[in-house]
Design a protein around this motif. Structure first.
Motif, PDB file in Angstrom:
ATOM      1  N   VAL A  30     102.349  70.431  63.343  1.00 55.90           N
ATOM      2  CA  VAL A  30     102.737  70.083  62.039  1.00 55.90           C
ATOM      3  C   VAL A  30     103.921  71.020  61.796  1.00 55.90           C
ATOM      4  O   VAL A  30     103.888  72.372  61.866  1.00 55.90           O
ATOM      5  N   GLY A  31     105.020  70.542  61.435  1.00 50.85           N
ATOM      6  CA  GLY A  31     106.382  71.154  61.922  1.00 50.85           C
ATOM      7  C   GLY A  31     106.460  71.725  63.237  1.00 50.85           C
ATOM      8  O   GLY A  31     106.593  70.939  64.157  1.00 50.85           O
ATOM      9  N   VAL A  32     106.642  72.883  63.595  1.00 51.59           N
ATOM     10  CA  VAL A  32     106.738  73.572  64.770  1.00 51.59           C
ATOM     11  C   VAL A  32     105.429  74.197  65.468  1.00 51.59           C
ATOM     12  O   VAL A  32     105.125  74.536  66.472  1.00 51.59           O
TER      13      VAL A  32
ATOM     14  N   ASP B 122     103.788  67.105  54.107  1.00 47.77           N
ATOM     15  CA  ASP B 122     103.915  67.200  55.560  1.00 47.77           C
ATOM     16  C   ASP B 122     103.745  66.124  56.485  1.00 47.77           C
ATOM     17  O   ASP B 122     103.136  65.213  56.032  1.00 47.77           O
ATOM     18  N   THR B 123     104.262  66.220  57.722  1.00 40.43           N
ATOM     19  CA  THR B 123     104.102  65.022  58.627  1.00 40.43           C
ATOM     20  C   THR B 123     103.216  65.849  59.956  1.00 40.43           C
ATOM     21  O   THR B 123     103.443  66.722  60.278  1.00 40.43           O
ATOM     22  N   VAL B 124     102.015  65.129  60.447  1.00 44.15           N
ATOM     23  CA  VAL B 124     101.244  65.392  61.077  1.00 44.15           C
ATOM     24  C   VAL B 124     101.516  64.619  62.322  1.00 44.15           C
ATOM     25  O   VAL B 124     101.490  63.425  62.104  1.00 44.15           O
ATOM     26  N   LYS B 125     101.910  65.113  63.438  1.00 41.94           N
ATOM     27  CA  LYS B 125     102.589  64.204  64.468  1.00 41.94           C
ATOM     28  C   LYS B 125     101.826  64.691  65.765  1.00 41.94           C
ATOM     29  O   LYS B 125     101.477  65.588  66.279  1.00 41.94           O
ATOM     30  N   LEU B 126     101.257  63.458  66.251  1.00 40.01           N
ATOM     31  CA  LEU B 126     100.504  63.585  67.521  1.00 40.01           C
ATOM     32  C   LEU B 126     101.405  64.033  68.962  1.00 40.01           C
ATOM     33  O   LEU B 126     102.437  63.365  68.711  1.00 40.01           O
ATOM     34  N   VAL B 127     101.040  64.689  69.634  1.00 47.87           N
ATOM     35  CA  VAL B 127     101.817  64.973  70.724  1.00 47.87           C
ATOM     36  C   VAL B 127     101.065  64.740  72.085  1.00 47.87           C
ATOM     37  O   VAL B 127     101.585  65.041  73.147  1.00 47.87           O
ATOM     38  N   GLY B 128      99.792  64.256  71.937  1.00 45.87           N
ATOM     39  CA  GLY B 128      99.211  63.744  73.081  1.00 45.87           C
ATOM     40  C   GLY B 128      97.888  62.763  72.639  1.00 45.87           C
ATOM     41  O   GLY B 128      97.663  62.722  71.512  1.00 45.87           O
ATOM     42  N   ASP B 129      97.401  62.024  73.667  1.00 39.05           N
ATOM     43  CA  ASP B 129      96.408  61.372  73.206  1.00 39.05           C
ATOM     44  C   ASP B 129      95.200  61.916  72.891  1.00 39.05           C
ATOM     45  O   ASP B 129      94.929  63.283  73.338  1.00 39.05           O
TER      46      ASP B 129
ATOM     47  N   LYS C 140      95.046  64.630  51.461  1.00 36.40           N
ATOM     48  CA  LYS C 140      96.158  65.085  50.907  1.00 36.40           C
ATOM     49  C   LYS C 140      97.387  63.943  51.294  1.00 36.40           C
ATOM     50  O   LYS C 140      97.035  63.260  52.248  1.00 36.40           O
ATOM     51  N   SER C 141      98.251  64.084  50.486  1.00 39.72           N
ATOM     52  CA  SER C 141      99.459  63.125  50.762  1.00 39.72           C
ATOM     53  C   SER C 141     100.273  63.748  51.810  1.00 39.72           C
ATOM     54  O   SER C 141     101.269  64.531  51.577  1.00 39.72           O
ATOM     55  N   ILE C 142     100.217  62.854  52.974  1.00 39.76           N
ATOM     56  CA  ILE C 142     100.915  63.202  54.344  1.00 39.76           C
ATOM     57  C   ILE C 142     101.285  61.927  55.058  1.00 39.76           C
ATOM     58  O   ILE C 142     100.983  61.037  54.796  1.00 39.76           O
ATOM     59  N   THR C 143     102.033  62.085  55.965  1.00 36.29           N
ATOM     60  CA  THR C 143     102.171  61.178  57.008  1.00 36.29           C
ATOM     61  C   THR C 143     101.748  61.511  58.224  1.00 36.29           C
ATOM     62  O   THR C 143     101.901  62.617  58.900  1.00 36.29           O
ATOM     63  N   LEU C 144     100.843  60.758  58.765  1.00 37.03           N
ATOM     64  CA  LEU C 144     100.408  60.863  60.153  1.00 37.03           C
ATOM     65  C   LEU C 144     100.987  60.115  61.338  1.00 37.03           C
ATOM     66  O   LEU C 144     100.888  58.624  61.252  1.00 37.03           O
TER      67      LEU C 144
ATOM     68  N   THR D  39     100.676  57.721  54.926  1.00 39.46           N
ATOM     69  CA  THR D  39     101.272  56.944  55.452  1.00 39.46           C
ATOM     70  C   THR D  39     100.764  57.063  57.151  1.00 39.46           C
ATOM     71  O   THR D  39     100.594  58.352  57.608  1.00 39.46           O
ATOM     72  N   ILE D  40     100.302  56.070  57.799  1.00 42.86           N
ATOM     73  CA  ILE D  40      99.586  56.108  59.236  1.00 42.86           C
ATOM     74  C   ILE D  40     100.580  55.363  60.116  1.00 42.86           C
ATOM     75  O   ILE D  40     100.698  54.101  59.766  1.00 42.86           O
ATOM     76  N   LYS D  41     101.384  55.692  61.141  1.00 40.72           N
ATOM     77  CA  LYS D  41     102.353  54.847  61.716  1.00 40.72           C
ATOM     78  C   LYS D  41     102.518  55.383  63.294  1.00 40.72           C
ATOM     79  O   LYS D  41     102.008  56.435  63.661  1.00 40.72           O
ATOM     80  N   ASN D  42     102.877  54.234  63.854  1.00 39.53           N
ATOM     81  CA  ASN D  42     103.697  54.389  65.397  1.00 39.53           C
ATOM     82  C   ASN D  42     102.635  54.746  66.268  1.00 39.53           C
ATOM     83  O   ASN D  42     102.912  55.737  67.114  1.00 39.53           O
ATOM     84  N   GLY D  43     101.586  54.190  66.468  1.00 45.87           N
ATOM     85  CA  GLY D  43     100.762  54.440  67.499  1.00 45.87           C
ATOM     86  C   GLY D  43      99.271  53.430  67.666  1.00 45.87           C
ATOM     87  O   GLY D  43      99.402  52.325  67.030  1.00 45.87           O
TER      88      GLY D  43
END
Length: 398
Positions: A117-119, A136-143, A154-158, A190-194
């Motif tokens: 989340v962020g850095v 916020d955007t929660v981003k996966l960095v690994g499987d 909450k209102s986020i992007t995954l 929003t859930i995207k890209n995976g």
């Protein structure tokens, strides 16, 4: 740096939102920047604005002056410092190391991180989701493998970032509880890209395995997702009464060889809650709607579903063009809004003549080129109403 700042300077620069009419202020320092002077991050705790300093790189040859309260945020995820930075400012997933009288902030390689989340990086998706705030955007960095459901409230992007979530449900709280990899209980998400996959725990499990569940009050959008499940009772997406989901794109598959091979599912006999605007669906046509028969379709207005080849069992969804609607106006573009009256109620003397509102290009093209006013004119001429009829609707003119 001779900036005065909020308190006594001088400072190389000051991160300060100012008065209440100002918006939040975020300053990011990156690359090989060289800062020769103090940096101030200040904000009164009673103010509404938030001041944030994010450091991902650079050389800092003086100190940080931070007013610590809920309105100031400092995250250090890189850089070299002449003065040791305080631990509380080091971003999660990073550590500081001493090097010949200076301090370097570097990634913490002693742990494995799966989300960010962020850095800030986290060892579990659940921890990242808990730390995220609205927007916020929660981003996966690994499987990652989920042994129990994770909640999004909450209102986020995954952003799966091309990574995969695999759900096994091994430690789900209750064996009788419906399984779901992602349990969205609130917010606009929003859930995207995976990729999301599920594995049924046992051959005769008493409950269904769903990849994404949307509860009442939640609104979910799926973009570029590849969701594959293997369950006779479950679905790639399930929406409870009061929830809503929009499928923009992606691929959805149920590889189970028994049951109904559901891909999309919602609370039976309730208003449409799933709206498909794109994607590829393997094994079940979204146009056929819920397995209960109500709602009768999951397609969003103005969208069509086409089987890729006869008997393939694979359907793709795309937006209709104006010339694909029937000429009898039994189905019209959503941008064409028609208010009409029956023959009994039609009365040009009191304004009951009906209205047609054209809102977009597709509606205009359909109205101008697809409807058949000639048939309508000929049919209405019988009753001397030819001046009131606009198109022919099968058995009668309208």
């Amino acid at each position: 740096g001779g900036a005065k700042g909020y308190s006594h300077g001088p400072f190389a620069f000051d991160v300060y939102g100012g008065f209440q009419s100002y918006s939040d202020v975020t300053v990011t320092v990156e690359g090989s920047s060289v800062i020769n002077g103090k940096i101030e991050v200040a904000r009164g705790s009673g103010m509404q604005n938030v001041n944030s300093l994010i450091i991902t790189g650079g050389n800092f040859n003086d100190t940080l002056s931070v007013t610590d309260n809920a309105k100031t945020k400092v995250s250090i995820a890189g850089g070299t410092f002449s003065t040791e930075p305080e631990d509380k400012y080091i971003a999660k997933g990073y550590t500081k190391k001493s090097d010949n009288g200076k301090w370097n902030v570097v990634p913490d390689t002693s742990k494995t991180y799966v989300a960010q989340v962020g850095v800030n990086k986290y060892e579990s998706l659940a921890d990242a989701l808990a730390a995220a705030e609205n927007g916020d955007t929660v981003k996966l960095v690994g499987d990652t493998t989920l042994r129990s459901s994770v909640e999004i409230n909450k209102s986020i992007t995954l952003d799966l970032n091309g990574k995969a979530i695999h759900y096994t449900g091994e430690t789900q709280v209750s064996a009788t509880q419906t399984h779901r990899a992602l349990n969205v209980t609130g917010g606009n998400v929003t859930i995207k890209n995976g990729l999301i996959t599920t594995t049924v725990a046992g051959t005769d499990y008493p409950t269904e395995f769903d990849a994404v569940v949307v509860k009442s009050g939640a609104d979910v959008t799926l973009k570029d997702m590849n969701i594959t499940i293997n369950d006779a009772k479950g679905s790639c997406l399930y929406v409870f009464e009061g929830g809503k989901a929009t499928v923009k794109s992606g691929s959805y598959t149920n590889t189970n060889t028994s049951g109904e091979k559901l891909l999309l599912n919602q609370k039976d006999n309730k208003p449409q809650a799933i709206f498909v605007e794109g994607g590829t669906f393997n094994g079940r046509n979204p146009e056929s709607g819920d397995n209960s028969g109500n709602p009768s379709t999951f397609l969003a207005p103005d969208y069509k579903s086409v089987e890729t080849s006869a008997g393939s069992g694979v359907w793709t969804v795309s937006k209709m063009t104006w010339d694909e609607y029937p000429e009898d106006a039994s189905v019209v573009p959503s941008g064409l809004v028609i208010q009409e009256y029956t023959n009994v109620d039609f009365n040009s003397n009191n304004g009951n003549t009906g209205t047609i509102t054209i809102k977009d290009k597709d509606a205009l093209l359909y109205f101008a080129y697809r409807l058949n006013p000639t048939k309508a004119f000929d049919r209405c001429k019988v009753n001397h109403w030819e001046h009131t009829c606009i198109w022919y609707g099968g058995a009668d003119a309208r």
